[in-house]
Structure formats: structure tokens, C-alpha cells
Write a protein that holds these residues in place. Structure first.
Motif, PDB file in Angstrom:
ATOM      1  N   GLY A 494       0.796  -1.220   0.000  1.00 27.16           N
ATOM      2  CA  GLY A 494       0.000   0.000   0.000  1.00 27.16           C
ATOM      3  C   GLY A 494       0.830   1.273   0.000  1.00 27.16           C
ATOM      4  O   GLY A 494       0.267   2.370   0.095  1.00 27.16           O
ATOM      5  N   LYS A 495       2.129   1.152  -0.049  1.00 28.38           N
ATOM      6  CA  LYS A 495       2.984   2.346   0.012  1.00 28.38           C
ATOM      7  C   LYS A 495       4.143   2.178  -0.960  1.00 28.38           C
ATOM      8  O   LYS A 495       5.251   1.820  -0.582  1.00 28.38           O
ATOM      9  N   ILE A 496       3.896   2.415  -2.250  1.00 23.41           N
ATOM     10  CA  ILE A 496       4.897   2.251  -3.307  1.00 23.41           C
ATOM     11  C   ILE A 496       5.283   3.635  -3.817  1.00 23.41           C
ATOM     12  O   ILE A 496       4.430   4.508  -3.997  1.00 23.41           O
ATOM     13  N   TYR A 497       6.604   3.817  -4.049  1.00 24.30           N
ATOM     14  CA  TYR A 497       7.124   5.122  -4.461  1.00 24.30           C
ATOM     15  C   TYR A 497       7.689   5.045  -5.883  1.00 24.30           C
ATOM     16  O   TYR A 497       8.209   4.018  -6.304  1.00 24.30           O
ATOM     17  N   LEU A 498       7.578   6.194  -6.573  1.00 20.62           N
ATOM     18  CA  LEU A 498       8.168   6.352  -7.897  1.00 20.62           C
ATOM     19  C   LEU A 498       9.242   7.450  -7.799  1.00 20.62           C
ATOM     20  O   LEU A 498       8.949   8.572  -7.381  1.00 20.62           O
ATOM     21  N   VAL A 499      10.473   7.093  -8.180  1.00 23.67           N
ATOM     22  CA  VAL A 499      11.586   8.048  -8.152  1.00 23.67           C
ATOM     23  C   VAL A 499      11.918   8.396  -9.597  1.00 23.67           C
ATOM     24  O   VAL A 499      12.319   7.526 -10.380  1.00 23.67           O
ATOM     25  N   LYS A 500      11.747   9.682  -9.958  1.00 23.56           N
ATOM     26  CA  LYS A 500      11.989  10.104 -11.336  1.00 23.56           C
ATOM     27  C   LYS A 500      13.489  10.149 -11.615  1.00 23.56           C
ATOM     28  O   LYS A 500      14.283  10.653 -10.816  1.00 23.56           O
ATOM     29  N   ARG A 501      13.868   9.647 -12.780  1.00 19.13           N
ATOM     30  CA  ARG A 501      15.293   9.553 -13.137  1.00 19.13           C
ATOM     31  C   ARG A 501      15.939  10.932 -13.269  1.00 19.13           C
ATOM     32  O   ARG A 501      17.017  11.173 -12.747  1.00 19.13           O
TER      33      ARG A 501
END
Length: 557
Positions: A494-501
Motif C-alpha cells: 500500500g505504500k509504493i514510491y516512484l523516483v523520477k530519473r
């Protein structure tokens, strides 16, 4: 004999037929006979002897040439004031005037020079100048009215021992024109761990000379690289690594630390650093000296005075552990530059004006982006930026992991995984959407890297096979996780992160964020839930509420 027989036959023919032609032939045969008689008699022997003498003269000339001393390889002309004469040296003595003679004289093993018709002169151990004067005085006691000259025409050979920390210790042949370093090279050089500045030459008379191999290599200094003598022993000790050092830093061509050598001076240390640079601030140098009580003493130096006095009284003697610092001149004309690499038409470094040149200007100088450039993944770095103190970051690092709140732990991880010096720039918004708020002023040393599309997405954290998976436009985070083998048992789904390149921005997935090439999907670990701790917290909370209610109830009665 054949001509004589032929002549008799012709005479017989002439009596029978007295013809003029026959008479002429007989006369020619008589002349030929006389010539043959001449060369078959003592004249022929004389000619043979002349040929033999000529051949002997040539051979004797070759022998005389072969007897001359072999020429020596010299690094400079022999100095008669310092060259020491010894057994095996070859001198040429010339007498000019009423008598014109020259004698080649080899110094005997006993050290004497024998002069014909004059006698012996003891010259071994004298300098060449002293030996010449002594021989001339001896000759003039025997011959008057002549000019006498003495010339060194051949150098002696002898043996020298090389011992200690060299590759191949042993006894080596040497000539009087060779120096200590030449014999070290013959011994295949110094061994690992050998001293370069405290090599000793021990002479037969007990004299010990110090040899500075490193200074000769770095500065070409011959003062501590002496000529060799018979019986010399070259000893190379082990280098002392922990103590006995000198250091020179700052505006010199080759800064560093060196062994201390007895007799070292300030000028010696500067020469070991291969001299000061053109931008050295000579008037403001310092010498840091360690006192016996452990304190440090700072001595101000003016190197301009050192060079002006050449080197004079400013050339102070050094002590072990001395350190010299030479400052640089301020350079207001230093050219600032920035570098741009990768998918650029003209990658390289370009001059900039700090405070004026912008990122867009740099891209324009480099000819623009190549068709294969991935603006989403482009990054800008400032390598010479100062590390600003972050008190909250230090607090989180020093705290124990169990005392951190979940959000604090996430912040700590994001800061530690970040790239130092990266400047926040959105290349897509700046160059495609023309949002010039994303433009950045450049500073000296800034760098820009524009890669080709990576066509992968990094899936990290709590998955079965973390790593790079192929990029496919339109896929969701859940689909990328499946490509990485699915969630692990500890995954916090329930807690997924997206890190922009490109920007390094962290966002929590849950909306319609577009996943692009080079992005990272990070799945954190599910926090541990301890049932007993939860039950204890509930009991304490309920008890506190009950106590409060009881107090209020009693107070209102």
C-alpha cells in the motif's frame, strides 16, 4: 730461355734469308731479354722488399692506433682541479723547443709516472692539476729551454662494490669518469623499500659521502652524485617510512613528501618539488616545524629574498618533519568552464561567465541535442558545491533505527541514496515545454550529462528479483513488479514510491503518474506489528481515559 731459343732460330733464318723484318724482330727480342734480366736480378728483390716494407708500415700504424687508450663516455669535460689521478690513468707528455719529443705515460700500480731520461714522479692521489705541475717541474730540472705540457688522454678502470638495497648487489667494473648513480643502474636499480636520499659512499681513507639519488632524478643535481674512486663501497640503506620526512605543498610543480637527508636546506626541498610554479606567491610562504615538546612552530618565509640572494642567508637549514607551504597568487583572469557530454552534437568543455551563462546557453554552444538524446534522464551536476550543513539530517543519522518514525526513516533513505551535487532541473519542461523557470545559471566546474534512452525501469526494494526490467510504454507499477517476480513476503503493497530519473523526485504511487525510462519503482518493507505491544498500548490508553473520567466524576459530586 724460350726467348733465347727463339733468337737463335731467327739468327739461323737470317743467315739464310737476310730480310729487314727479321732483323727488327731479333732486336726486339734482345730488348725483352734485358727487361726480364733486370727484374729477375737484385732489382726484383728490391721491389719485393719495398712492397713488404709498405705492408709492414700499414700494419704498424694499425697496431699503434690499436694501442691508444679507449675513449671514455663523459658527462662533462674533466676538471683538473677535482679529478684525482690513480694507477691506470694515461698521460701524454710533450716537449717543445730545442727538443721535440712526446711520451705516453701510464701511471703504474704503485702510483708513479715514469718519464724517460728523467725518472719517476709519485702522482697517485693528487689532483690532475697537482700531478701536471709536479711532472713539469721534474722535467725542467733535466731539460732547459723547452716547453712542457701534460695532457690526460685515458681514464683508468677499477672495481667498485655495490651493497644493500639494490636489485643485484656485487662488485662492478667502473671508470674514473663514472658517478655513483651509474653503478646503481649497473646493479639493476634500487630495490623496493630502498632509501633514495641517504645512500652512502665509503672510501678507503674512511671518508663517507652522502648521495641523493632522488634529487639527481628530479632536479639533475650532480652535487650529491660524486665521481667514483678505487675501492669505493656504495651502500644503499632501507628507507625510514615513519620518521625523517620533509614536505612541500601548494604552488610547486611536484608537491609531496620526501626523505630527510643530512644537510638539507629550504632550497633543496624546493628543488625536490621541481621548483615553484609561475603563479606562486613567493612573499607569503610558511614553514611548519615540530618542536621537541610536540608543539608546532610557524616560520614566515619570503622566497623572493631567497632567490634574490641566490640563495644566501634565506636558505635556512631544515629539520626532520618540516613542512613548507607556498600559496598561490589570486588569478582574476582564470577562465571558468562547464562540460556537457553524452547525446550532444558537439560534446566537450566550454568557457562560461559565472552569473551570466545559463544552461540553455551551454546547450546552444554545444550545437543542441542529438536525435537520440533522452531529456527525461538528463542530469546536471555541481561538483564544486559546498556541502551545506543539515542539522536534521545529522539528528536522523545519529538516532537509533528503532526510534525513527516511518516518515523520518523514509527521508533518511532518500537523502542517503541521492547523488551529491546534482542540480534539480527538469530538462523536458525547460527544452520541450519552454518553461524557463527551470533554466539554471552555471558555475565553474558544472557538468551536464545527456544519455541515450535507457529503455529500462529499475524495480527495487521488496520484490522477488530486484533490478532492471525492460521499459514498455503504458505499463503500471503493478505490471513492472510482476516482471520483477512479484512482491516479496515483507512488501508494503500500500505504500509504493516512484523516483523520477531526471529530477530525483519521490512521489507516492496511487494516481496516474506516468512511468518513464530510467525511473525507479521502490517498494518499502512492511512495518513490523507486535500484538502484545499493541494490546499494551490499548490497555494503557483505556486506563488513562478511565482514570480521567473517575477524577472528573468525583469532582462534580
Amino acid at each position: 730461355m724460350t726467348l733465347l731459343r727463339l733468337e737463335l732460330i731467327l739468327v739461323f733464318v737470317l743467315k739464310r734469308n737476310p730480310h729487314r723484318k727479321v732483323i727488327r724482330i731479333i732486336k726486339l727480342l734482345k730488348i725483352a731479354g734485358l727487361v726480364l734480366a733486370l727484374f729477375s736480378a737484385p732489382w726484383a728483390q728490391t721491389l719485393d722488399k719495398f712492397k713488404s716494407d709498405l705492408l709492414n708500415l700499414t700494419n704498424s700504424g694499425q697496431k699503434a692506433e690499436a694501442g691508444l687508450p679507449r675513449p671514455s663516455l663523459l658527462d662533462a669535460a674533466v676538471d683538473e682541479k677535482s679529478y684525482v689521478v690513480g694507477p691506470g690513468d694515461i698521460l701524454l707528455l710533450n716537449l717543445l723547443g730545442e727538443l721535440n719529443y712526446n711520451y705516453q705515460i701510464t701511471i703504474t700500480p704503485e702510483g708513479t709516472a715514469f718519464i724517460p731520461s728523467v725518472g719517476s714522479v709519485q702522482v697517485s692521489g693528487l689532483t690532475l692539476k697537482q700531478a701536471k705541475e709536479k711532472m713539469i717541474v721534474k722535467v725542467l730540472t733535466r731539460y732547459k729551454g723547452v716547453e712542457v705540457t701534460v695532457t690526460l688522454i685515458g681514464l683508468r678502470e677499477f672495481v667498485v662494490s655495490v651493497v644493500g638495497e639494490v636489485q643485484e648487489p656485487g662488485i662492478y667494473p667502473a671508470r674514473a669518469s663514472q658517478r655513483v648513480v651509474d653503478l646503481i643502474y649497473q646493479a639493476k636499480g634500487l630495490a623496493k623499500g630502498a632509501s633514495k636520499r641517504n645512500i652512502q659512499v665509503k672510501r678507503r681513507d674512511g671518508t663517507v659521502l652522502w648521495v641523493d639519488f632522488e634529487k639527481f632524478q628530479r632536479a639533475g643535481d650532480y652535487k650529491r652524485n660524486p665521481y667514483l674512486l678505487e675501492g669505493d663501497v656504495i651502500f644503499v640503506p632501507v628507507r625510514q617510512k615513519e620518521i625523517g620526512r620533509l614536505g612541500i605543498y601548494g604552488a610547486v610543480r611536484l608537491p609531496g613528501e620526501f626523505e630527510f637527508c643530512p644537510g638539507d636546506s629550504l632550497f633543496d626541498l624546493i628543488e625536490l618539488g621541481q621548483g615553484v610554479r609561475d603563479d606562486a606567491l613567493l612573499e607569503e610562504a610558511e614553514l611548519q616545524r615540530l618542536n621537541p615538546d610536540g608543539s608546532t612552530q610557524t616560520i614566515k618565509l619570503n622566497l623572493s629574498e631567497l632567490y634574490a640572494s641566490n640563495p644566501g642567508p634565506q636558505n635556512i637549514p631544515l629539520q626532520p618533519e618540516d613542512r613548507v607551504f607556498i600559496r598561490f597568487k589570486p588569478n582574476p583572469y582564470a577562465q571558468a568552464e562547464a562540460t556537457i557530454l553524452g547525446e550532444i552534437k558537439l560534446p566537450g568543455s566550454y568557457p562560461i561567465q559565472e552569473g551570466k551563462t545559463k544552461l540553455t546557453d551551454l546547450v546552444s554552444l554545444a550545437g543542441g541535442f542529438a536525435p537520440t538524446a533522452s531529456l527525461v534522464e538528463a542530469q546536471m551536476y555541481r561538483t564544486n558545491s559546498a556541502n551545506l550543513p543539515d542539522s536534521d539530517m545529522m539528528r536522523l543519522i545519529q538516532a537509533s533505527p528503532g526510534s525513527l518514525k516511518p516518515d523520518e526513516f523514509e527521508y533518511l533513505k532518500s537523502r542517503q541514496s541521492g547523488t551529491p551535487g546534482r542540480v534539480s532541473v527538469d530538462f523536458v519542461r525547460l527544452f520541450q515545454q519552454k518553461e524557463f523557470s527551470q533554466d539554471r545559471l552555471l558555475r565553474d566546474g558544472d557538468s551536464v550529462y545527456v544519455p541515450a534512452p535507457s529503455l529500462v525501469v529499475n524495480v527495487a526494494g521488496q520484490v522477488v528479483r530486484s533490478g532492471l526490467v525492460p521499459y514498455s510504454k503504458g505499463l503500471s507499477a503493478t505490471e513492472y513488479v510482476k516482471l520483477a517476480g512479484g512482491y516479496s513476503g515483507q512488501a508494503n503493497k500500500g505504500k509504493i514510491y516512484l523516483v523520477k530519473r531526471g529530477s530525483g523526485e519521490w512521489t507516492r504511487l496511487g494516481g496516474k503518474q506516468e512511468i518513464e525510462p530510467g525511473d525507479t519503482i521502490w517498494i518499502p518493507m512492511r512495518p513490523d506489528r507486535n500484538f502484545w505491544n499493541t494490546f499494551k498500548d490499548i490497555v494503557l490508553t483505556v486506563g488513562s481515559i478511565a482514570t480521567t473520567y473517575f477524577v472528573i466524576d468525583q469532582a462534580t459530586k
